[in-house]
Design an enzyme around this catalytic site. Structure first.
Site, PDB file in Angstrom:
ATOM      1  N   ARG A 108       0.848  -1.191   0.000  1.00 23.73           N
ATOM      2  CA  ARG A 108       0.000   0.000   0.000  1.00 23.73           C
ATOM      3  C   ARG A 108       0.881   1.237   0.000  1.00 23.73           C
ATOM      4  NH1 ARG A 108      -4.542   1.344   4.488  1.00 23.73           N
ATOM      5  NH2 ARG A 108      -2.730   1.685   5.764  1.00 23.73           N
ATOM      6  N   THR A 112      -0.952   7.659  -0.991  1.00 24.54           N
ATOM      7  CA  THR A 112      -2.253   7.555  -1.692  1.00 24.54           C
ATOM      8  C   THR A 112      -3.135   6.460  -1.097  1.00 24.54           C
ATOM      9  OG1 THR A 112      -1.454   5.897  -3.241  1.00 24.54           O
ATOM     10  CG2 THR A 112      -1.130   8.204  -3.869  1.00 24.54           C
ATOM     11  N   ASP A 204       0.532  -2.335  12.258  1.00 22.75           N
ATOM     12  CA  ASP A 204       0.899  -2.822  10.923  1.00 22.75           C
ATOM     13  C   ASP A 204       1.139  -4.329  11.002  1.00 22.75           C
ATOM     14  OD1 ASP A 204       2.627  -3.648   8.702  1.00 22.75           O
ATOM     15  OD2 ASP A 204       2.597  -1.526   8.182  1.00 22.75           O
ATOM     16  N   ASP A 207       4.558  -5.742   9.743  1.00 20.24           N
ATOM     17  CA  ASP A 207       5.655  -5.390  10.646  1.00 20.24           C
ATOM     18  C   ASP A 207       5.597  -6.217  11.922  1.00 20.24           C
ATOM     19  OD1 ASP A 207       6.494  -3.545   8.839  1.00 20.24           O
ATOM     20  OD2 ASP A 207       5.884  -1.781   9.978  1.00 20.24           O
TER      21      ASP A 207
END
Ligand code: PRP
Ligand code: URA
Length: 212
Positions: A108, A112, A204, A207
């Site tokens: 991603r 944006t 995340d 991560d």
């Protein structure tokens, strides 16, 4: 578990919710987080595979003959959205070791929030298989929508999308494009923040799985 609308299933099994709570905790380290993600994948996988087609074949138990149920061939395919999807994939393969496996590399863009495709490797005969796409996070749903588009382009018609957490915004966006796809999730969280992260969420996922 319960149905929300026509095609969304919320798996609110206490075992899954317990694991998810441990994963949400920022103190939970990668080695534990990764193991929990695999276990969550097994529980979500059981729900996601409920509709798999089977056929009857005559076998003999040590005591008598019987007509027994087996999974229809070819085997289902599990398609993982890299990288975080691999955490759930492990769990799906634990319960379905013969599944064919596909990968869609997608990251991603931080500004944006749109997905960038960087890799594609899908099994053959997608049109004959039940396909389960896995990614722990459905946030804006940009990645999930694009992955599902690619899987459909490869010929799949029987598709289930499995995530651990979904944002209401993501579910709405996903359903607007792929209302024919079953969505299985372990939680529907409150909202997205301005950076497209799920709140309260778990951070995340990639991560946290890989300690990056
Ligand atoms: C994360 C997650 C999903 C995506 C969800 O991946 O694993 O693929 O974001 O967000 P969306 O619904 O708004 O598209 P990321 O792009 O961070 O890549 P990674 O798995 O390699 O960390
Ligand atoms: N991707 C993640 O890994 N976490 C989020 O909360 C949103 C997107």
């Amino acid at each position: 578990m319960h149905k929300i609308g026509k095609n969304v299933t919320l798996v609110n099994h206490p075992l899954l919710q317990h694991k998810l709570s441990l994963m949400r905790d920022k103190k939970t380290r990668s080695v534990i987080f990764r193991a929990l993600m695999k276990e969550a994948g097994m529980i979500l996988g059981v729900e996601a595979t409920k509709g798999l087609k089977s056929f009857e074949k005559n076998i003999a138990t040590p005591l008598e003959a019987m007509s027994a149920s087996f999974l229809k061939q070819p085997e289902p395919a599990v398609v993982s959205i890299l990288r975080a999807g691999n955490g759930l994939l492990e769990g799906l393969l634990q319960i379905m070791p013969h599944a064919a496996v596909g990968f869609l590399g997608m990251s991603r863009d931080h500004d944006t929030l749109k997905p960038i495709d960087y890799y594609q490797n899908l099994p053959a005969d997608m049109s004959d298989r039940s396909v389960i796409i896995v990614d722990p996070m459905l946030a804006t749903a940009g990645s999930g929508i694009e992955a599902t588009r690619l899987v459909k382009l490869a010929g799949a018609t029987s598709i289930t999308f499995v995530c651990l957490l979904a944002a209401p915004e993501g579910i709405k966006a996903f359903n607007a494009v792929h209302s024919d796809v079953n969505l299985v999730t372990g939680s529907i969280d409150r909202e997205l923040n301005e950076k497209g992260y799920i709140l309260p969420g778990l951070g995340d996922a990639g991560d946290r799985i890989y300690g990056t």
